[in-house]
Every structure is written in C-alpha cells, then in structure tokens.
Design an enzyme around this catalytic site. Structure first.
Site, PDB file in Angstrom:
ATOM      1  N   GLU A  15       0.861  -1.190   0.000  1.00  0.00           N
ATOM      2  CA  GLU A  15       0.000   0.000   0.000  1.00  0.00           C
ATOM      3  C   GLU A  15       0.893   1.234   0.000  1.00  0.00           C
ATOM      4  OE1 GLU A  15      -2.527  -0.228   3.499  1.00  0.00           O
ATOM      5  OE2 GLU A  15      -2.715  -2.384   3.189  1.00  0.00           O
TER       6      GLU A  15
ATOM      7  N   LYS B 267       2.229   4.640   1.318  1.00  0.00           N
ATOM      8  CA  LYS B 267       2.239   5.234   2.652  1.00  0.00           C
ATOM      9  C   LYS B 267       1.839   6.702   2.502  1.00  0.00           C
ATOM     10  CE  LYS B 267       4.992   5.234   6.858  1.00  0.00           C
ATOM     11  NZ  LYS B 267       4.846   6.619   7.282  1.00  0.00           N
TER      12      LYS B 267
ATOM     13  N   TYR C  11      -7.249   1.967   5.978  1.00  0.00           N
ATOM     14  CA  TYR C  11      -6.307   0.879   5.729  1.00  0.00           C
ATOM     15  C   TYR C  11      -6.357  -0.281   6.729  1.00  0.00           C
ATOM     16  CZ  TYR C  11      -3.199   3.914   8.585  1.00  0.00           C
ATOM     17  OH  TYR C  11      -2.668   4.716   9.551  1.00  0.00           O
TER      18      TYR C  11
ATOM     19  N   LYS D 188      10.661   3.500   3.399  1.00  0.00           N
ATOM     20  CA  LYS D 188      10.563   4.958   3.281  1.00  0.00           C
ATOM     21  C   LYS D 188      11.430   5.425   2.131  1.00  0.00           C
ATOM     22  CE  LYS D 188       9.640   7.553   6.540  1.00  0.00           C
ATOM     23  NZ  LYS D 188       8.871   7.989   7.696  1.00  0.00           N
TER      24      LYS D 188
ATOM     25  N   CYS E  53      11.275  49.342   4.699  1.00  0.00           N
ATOM     26  CA  CYS E  53      10.738  48.573   3.572  1.00  0.00           C
ATOM     27  C   CYS E  53      11.718  48.619   2.397  1.00  0.00           C
ATOM     28  CB  CYS E  53       9.387  49.146   3.149  1.00  0.00           C
ATOM     29  SG  CYS E  53       8.766  48.404   1.639  1.00  0.00           S
TER      30      CYS E  53
ATOM     31  N   CYS F 192       9.904  50.854  -0.554  1.00  0.00           N
ATOM     32  CA  CYS F 192       9.584  52.282  -0.483  1.00  0.00           C
ATOM     33  C   CYS F 192      10.431  53.016   0.549  1.00  0.00           C
ATOM     34  CB  CYS F 192       8.100  52.479  -0.185  1.00  0.00           C
ATOM     35  SG  CYS F 192       7.645  51.955   1.480  1.00  0.00           S
TER      36      CYS F 192
ATOM     37  N   CYS G 274       3.000  52.305  -0.898  1.00  0.00           N
ATOM     38  CA  CYS G 274       4.201  51.528  -1.227  1.00  0.00           C
ATOM     39  C   CYS G 274       3.968  50.837  -2.577  1.00  0.00           C
ATOM     40  CB  CYS G 274       4.457  50.486  -0.150  1.00  0.00           C
ATOM     41  SG  CYS G 274       5.791  49.343  -0.580  1.00  0.00           S
TER      42      CYS G 274
HETATM   43  S1  IVH Z   1      -0.587   0.558   8.729  1.00  0.00           S
HETATM   44  C1  IVH Z   1      -0.083  -1.766  12.486  1.00  0.00           C
HETATM   45  N1  IVH Z   1      -0.936   1.520   6.305  1.00  0.00           N
HETATM   46  O1  IVH Z   1       2.241   5.490   8.679  1.00  0.00           O
HETATM   47  C2  IVH Z   1      -0.368  -0.993  11.260  1.00  0.00           C
HETATM   48  N2  IVH Z   1      -0.032   2.974   7.965  1.00  0.00           N
HETATM   49  O2  IVH Z   1       4.748   5.060  10.173  1.00  0.00           O
HETATM   50  C3  IVH Z   1       0.027   0.436  11.356  1.00  0.00           C
HETATM   51  N3  IVH Z   1       0.397   5.262   7.181  1.00  0.00           N
HETATM   52  O3  IVH Z   1       0.904   5.768  11.914  1.00  0.00           O
HETATM   53  C4  IVH Z   1      -0.275   1.335  10.262  1.00  0.00           C
HETATM   54  N4  IVH Z   1      -0.311   4.955   5.117  1.00  0.00           N
HETATM   55  O4  IVH Z   1      -0.198   7.102  10.004  1.00  0.00           O
HETATM   56  C5  IVH Z   1      -0.509   1.783   7.558  1.00  0.00           C
HETATM   57  N5  IVH Z   1      -1.329   2.232   4.146  1.00  0.00           N
HETATM   58  C6  IVH Z   1      -0.912   2.482   5.389  1.00  0.00           C
HETATM   59  C7  IVH Z   1      -0.432   3.776   5.766  1.00  0.00           C
HETATM   60  C8  IVH Z   1       0.013   3.963   7.086  1.00  0.00           C
HETATM   61  C9  IVH Z   1       0.199   5.823   5.988  1.00  0.00           C
HETATM   62  C10 IVH Z   1       0.964   5.966   8.361  1.00  0.00           C
HETATM   63  C11 IVH Z   1       0.153   5.803   9.617  1.00  0.00           C
HETATM   64  C12 IVH Z   1       1.089   5.219  10.635  1.00  0.00           C
HETATM   65  C13 IVH Z   1       2.428   5.578  10.069  1.00  0.00           C
HETATM   66  C14 IVH Z   1       3.497   4.607  10.540  1.00  0.00           C
END
Ligand code: IVH
Length: 684
Positions: free
Chosen positions: A116, A118, A228, A322, A416, A419, A439
């Site tokens: 998924e 993030k 999610y 990340k 300024c 001006c 100005c």
């Molecule tokens: S799952 C135990 N799914 O990322 C499962 N988190 O770094 C925990 N986040 O606090 C979260 N997209 O705010 C999950 N598709 C996604 C996400 C997601 C964004 C954020 C969420 C979480 C943080 C963790």
C-alpha cells in the site's frame, strides 16, 4: 411542531438522497447530482431539521458542517492500540525484515504481501456502533488520543453510516486523513493572501486541521481519508464479515461499506514483486494528487500475522519502506526580502542550486523573522534544504559547524526594501509589515490580486504590465485601471494597438463580474474567495456591508470574529471609502444581481425544447424542476400537446401521462433529467 409521517418521510428521503450523492462524489469520484440541486436539497433538509430537531440523525449530511468551537479535546483510550511501523530505508533492509519474520514463522511459510502507498497525513481511529460513526480520534501516543469526532464528521469521504445491512455491533476503522496537494496549495495561497504564515507541508496542515477547535474551519479545509485497517472488537472470527481473514479482504470490505481505500494497493507473491512495486512508485508517486512518503508492506494472511505478533512498538508482519529524504546541503548566497500585497515582508534565501525531488532548487522561503531567529541563520551559512514532491522547498536547519568566522546574523530589515519607509512588527505576530499605503509593492500586489482569476479575472494584466503601470505612476489604485485608454497602454513598452485594445476591452468586461468577486478583489485581510462569497450572499450590496458592525458580519455562519473585524475596519478607512466610490462610478457591480448560474453548455442543452411535469418527483419540487429546466434553456408548459418534447414523470402521474403515451411524447424520470443536466455540465 408535531411531526407528521410526511415530514418524517421527506427528511429520511432527503438524508438518503444527499448521502448517496455525496458518496458518489467524494468516494467514487463520480458525481450523480448537480451542485445546485444538492445545495437546494441540502437547504430543504436543513430547514426541516431546524423545525423538527428531534428528527436529526447523527448520520444526516447536515451533521458534517462543523459545530461551534470546542474549548479543548477530551482524551480517549483506543480500544485497539494504534501501532506504528518499523522503517526500512533500502532494499537490503527490506530483505532483512523478510528474513526476520521468516525465522519466526513455520518453516516454508508461503506468504502473500499487500503493498500500500504510505500516505503522508495523520492517522485517525474511527469507531462505528451498529453501523453509525460514534467517535473519531487522533492517534496520540497510540494508546490514547484526542476525541475529534466533530472535526472528523466534516470529512466527506468518511461515511457517517456504514453501507449494507446487519452492520457488526462495533467496528474500529483506521486510516490516514490527508490534504490533497491542490487543496494544500490553495490553503497556503489563501493564507498568504490573508497575510498568514504558510503551512510547511501537507502533513502538518492535515494534523493541524484535525486539531482545530472550530470544526467549521475544518469543514472548509477539504480533508480526505483513505482507510487501511479494520478491527471488530468482541466479534468471534467466524462472525466477522470478511470474505477471508486477510488484509486484502479487509480492504475490500472497507471499500464495500463506503470508505475510500487507496486504489494503488497490490498483492505481491514474492519479495521481488514487492521491490518492483516500490521502485515503480518511487517515480510514479510524483503524479499523484496527494503526498506519499513510502510504501507499507503487510503480510496478507491474518493467521500468519497473529503468529508473528508485535514487538514493543511494531507489528512484526509489516514494514514501511521509506523513500530517501529529499534533503541536501547547500550554501546561502544572499537573503532577499519580498514585499507582498498585504505589506508582509517575506525573507527568501537564495543559495547554490541543488538537485532535489527531480528539480533544481535555488530559493526557499524563510517565512518570517521568527523563523530566521529559530534557525539562527547567518550569512554564508551552510544550510539543509528539503523539497518533497510538489511542495515548495524549505530550509530545515543550519550546519553551524561549517559557519565561516565572523559571519553576521541575518536580520529583518527596519525599512521597507521597496519604499524605504519604516516597517512595523506587532509583538503578537510573526510578520514584519510595511504599512505605507502607497508603497509600490503593495500597489503592485493589489493590482495583480484584483486581476487574478478568482477575482476580476482580467486577462493580460500580469506582473510585467503591472510593474510598468506602477513604475510610471500611471496607476495609483485599482480604480485607475478603468480610466486607462488604448493610448495610455500604447505608451508602454512593447505594446501594439491590438494588445492595447484587448486590454481596454478585458478591463471593461470585468465590470460585469459579480459583487462577490469584487469583494474578494478588494484584498481585505482574511477574506479569501470562499469567505467573500459567503459575505456577499449575506450582505448583497456594498452599502449594506460597509455600514454593518463587525458583530453583524460575525453572525454569518462560517465567518469568524477576526474576519468580521477585518472587514468592518477596512470599510472605515477613508481611502477605502474613496476607492469604493470610484469603483461605483466606473460602473462595477457592487451589489448582487440575479443572473442565471447555468454554465453555457447547459443553456444550450434544452434550447427550443418544451417540457411538461406530472406527478410527484422523488426529490425535486415542481418549482425546482422547472427552474432547472429553464436554466438549461428549456420551456415548461402546463399541458401535453403534440408540441411537447418531454414529459417528466413522477409518482401518481395522471391524465398527462396517458395523453403523452397516446401522442408518443418521450418520458423522463427525475433521475433521467438530472443525469442529462449532469452530463451536460461535466462536458468541457
Ligand atoms: S498501517 C499496524 N498503512 O504510517 C499498522 N499505515 O509510520 C500500522 N500510514 O501511523 C499502520 N499509510 O499514520 C498503515 N497504508 C498504510 C499507511 C500507514 C500511511 C501511516 C500511519 C502510521 C504511520 C506509521
């Protein structure tokens, strides 16, 4: 008032229709109802609910508009804690995670992964009881968060009631609330125009918005949400409504009951496929309408998830890959100070160009003097700049170790830069401001704003032209624009007769723009285009508005005291009163006139067609249906004849229907009618 079955039925009907339209619009991205129809039905519902408050349902669409300010939020314990995720920053770390969980799983476990995106927003937890949203909370520390139900109800893509029959007694949904990038940019533009500090990124803007004490502000900010995770506390496995005990099935279920679930999710059969997904989205995410900061990888099978369990902080069965932080060091060349339309002086750092998030960056805003002090910025400093996706670059921090000896601290100017007049800095504001009404920078900003798309929309009046008009002192205020002749424009650099004529025409055409646009164009602090429209609707002429006390303006729903005061004060200044008189003399419309709001595509749609209405339509009154047809250029008559093109048929239709059938006149249901109007208005 006593409730009759008719009233009750009408309220239910309206609630359902509006809910359906809103779901189609916000979740399915597939509008089924004209905005104006929605507004009308919504108002009808609101009126009825005011008369019969006992019939307001917690899931009524009117419950999304926000309530009067809360004083503070209550703390709430989460039924199921909100875990955070372990991070991996490259393929090797991802592989290490894969080996780690495999060592703990039964030998030879075959896993499917769910990938998924993030989403870079703020995690929230939603509780539904018997299908109705009863509580929304921030993540907080994962164990307890803040109760922000009123704010959450303003998010249109969050269902107030789950779809389908027999909802589980209790459902806990988790997901990410976020601001789409265009909304984020728009909010920042409005803030800038209102003389307020910009939000640094959509995550901060989303988190800040969720914790707004005034949910009416939240309602205006257009937050969005992707679900999610789902839990069913107290429900045995076999009673849970999922097709299969897996993350994939959970996401499908969430989608089925009315949530937005990110469409880019994918099932992967191997880690190599997971890696390919991550690589693909590393670049493809640039095209998304919202910000992402990585990919979340989860083991699909709930059985396997349960076997693996959690560490102190994280689930063992999931990880976030990340994307590398898009930050880079560079050296400051100089600081320039820009003067905006409101007189606000913004420091901008200019530095050695660096490559960031696919673009070359050489400037970043420093926002204000407080930010400079916070960074402890000195001339010649090496700084870290960051750029994420579409977002404007920012200076993250200074590498003080690399500071040249005897470097001087950066200071805000005392005068300024445009001006030369002394500037002011109110102690309760971060902004340093030039308050010289003449100005040139303020005048230039005022002209550009006046001509901008959402204001008077004057084509051709851009930066270059305005610069010349102001430098040559041809224009001293926006009203002067309306006195300029073709000759005047031809005196300017590179201005032929044709272009000059076009400009004069564009300026003259702008006189037809409605009062709300003029009000926005005036550039009063805190009055963005949405506020201007609201105020103009409530004070339909400049006479009424300019004589109003700030209390009367603040009484408008959605307009706060700060805005009201700024408006009232603006009209008290003699120079502004002069400006209004001159605009009136120039022939601008400073009062609401009744005009058809139908877009041209619709005006032509029913041109030359004759309609007859019969029976009771499911949602529209006769007058509403008639108005819609007329707006689209059609004619509505009382009886069916050979000249009738369409009969719009409702319930309990009588002799008109019989006659129409006999004459072979085409029939339309209300839904057909709305669909026709919709299709026409969504054409470019
Ligand atoms: S799952 C135990 N799914 O990322 C499962 N988190 O770094 C925990 N986040 O606090 C979260 N997209 O705010 C999950 N598709 C996604 C996400 C997601 C964004 C954020 C969420 C979480 C943080 C963790």
């Amino acid at each position: 008032m006593t409730v009759t079955p008719q009233v009750e039925q009408r309220i239910r009907q309206l609630q359902q229709q509006l809910q359906h339209a809103s779901y189609a619009y916000y979740v399915l991205d597939n509008p089924v109802m004209e905005d104006s129809v929605y507004d009308r039905l919504y108002r009808e519902l609101q009126d009825l609910e005011t008369q019969y408050p006992e019939l307001i349902m917690p899931d009524s669409p009117t419950q999304r508009v926000g309530e009067r300010p809360a004083t503070q939020f209550q703390s709430v314990q989460h039924q199921v804690p909100l875990y955070s995720l372990e991070n991996a920053f490259n393929g090797d770390e991802l592989q290490a995670w894969d080996q780690r969980w495999r060592r703990l799983a039964p030998p030879g476990a075959i896993a499917t992964y769910v990938c998924e995106l993030k989403i870079d927003g703020s995690a929230i937890a939603l509780t539904y009881e018997n299908g109705v949203l009863v509580r929304g909370a921030t993540r907080g520390d994962g164990v307890a968060g803040e109760e922000i139900t009123q704010n959450i109800k303003t998010i249109r893509s969050i269902p107030l009631k789950l779809q389908g029959d027999n909802p589980p007694p209790r459902v806990e949904v988790r997901g990410e609330a976020f601001l789409p990038l265009d909304v984020f940019d728009q909010i920042n533009q409005e803030r800038e125009q209102a003389g307020e500090a910009r939000f640094a990124n959509p995550r901060n803007a989303a988190a800040g918005t969720l914790r707004q004490l005034d949910s009416r502000v939240v309602a205006q900010r257009r937050l969005d949400f992707f679900a999610y995770t789902v839990h069913f506390p107290g429900l045995a496995e076999e009673e849970q409504p999922l097709d299969e005990r897996s993350q994939w099935a959970a996401l499908e279920w969430l989608h089925q009951v009315g949530f937005r679930v990110n469409p880019e999710r994918e099932r992967c059969a191997s880690l190599a496929e997971v890696q390919a997904y991550c690589d693909r989205w590393f670049t493809a995410r640039q095209e998304l309408a919202y910000m992402t900061d990585g990919v979340v990888i989860k083991l699909n099978d709930f059985g396997l998830q349960e076997q693996l369990g959690f560490t102190q902080k994280f689930p063992r069965w999931a990880i976030a890959l990340k994307y590398p932080a898009e930050e880079a060091p560079t050296q400051i060349d100089r600081i320039v100070f820009q003067v905006g339309r409101t007189g606000a002086i913004t420091p901008v750092a200019e530095f050695q160009p660096v490559h960031l998030a696919g673009t070359i960056v050489s400037r970043a805003t420093l926002h204000n003097g407080d930010r400079i002090a916070e960074l402890d910025l000195h001339l010649g400093d090496t700084i870290i700049v960051r750029k994420a996706g579409e977002i404007i670059p920012e200076v993250v921090r200074v590498m003080t170790d690399l500071r040249p000896e005897a470097a001087l601290p950066v200071q805000m100017p005392t005068h300024c830069p445009e001006c030369g007049q002394p500037v002011i800095k109110p102690s309760d504001e971060a902004v340093t401001r030039c308050i010289n009404a003449s100005c040139p920078a303020i005048l230039r900003g005022a002209l550009i704003h006046w001509a901008s798309r959402d204001a008077l929309d004057i084509n051709g009046v851009g930066e270059k032209l305005v610069q010349q008009l102001v430098d040559r002192q041809v224009v001293q205020c926006v009203a002067d624009l309306y006195d300029l002749s073709v000759d005047d424009f031809q005196q300017l650099e590179r201005m032929g007769q044709k272009s000059a004529e076009k400009l004069v025409k564009a300026i003259a055409d702008s006189k037809a723009k409605p009062w709300s646009r003029v009000l926005y164009g005036l550039g009063i602090r805190h009055v963005g285009s949405v506020n201007a429209q609201t105020i103009a609707e409530n004070f339909p002429s400049v006479e009424e508005l300019s004589s109003a006390e700030s209390g009367a303006i603040a009484a408008i729903y959605g307009i706060g005291p700060e805005i009201a005061q700024a408006v009232a004060q603006w009209f008290q200044i003699p120079a502004n009163q002069d400006l209004i008189r001159r605009l009136q003399a120039a022939g601008l419309s400073l009062a609401q006139t009744v005009v058809s709001t139908a877009p041209p595509a619709q005006a032509a749609l029913f041109a030359g067609k004759t309609f007859v209405l019969t029976g009771t339509l499911p949602t529209l009154s006769r007058d509403e249906a008639k108005a819609l047809i007329q707006q689209a250029g059609g004619k509505v008559t009382g009886s069916v004849s050979a000249k009738t093109d369409y009969l719009v048929v409702g319930e309990d239709a009588g002799s008109k229907l019989t006659k129409a059938i006999a004459l072979g006149v085409a029939q339309l249901s209300e839904a057909d009618l709305l669909a026709l109007l919709n299709a026409a208005s969504s054409q470019p």
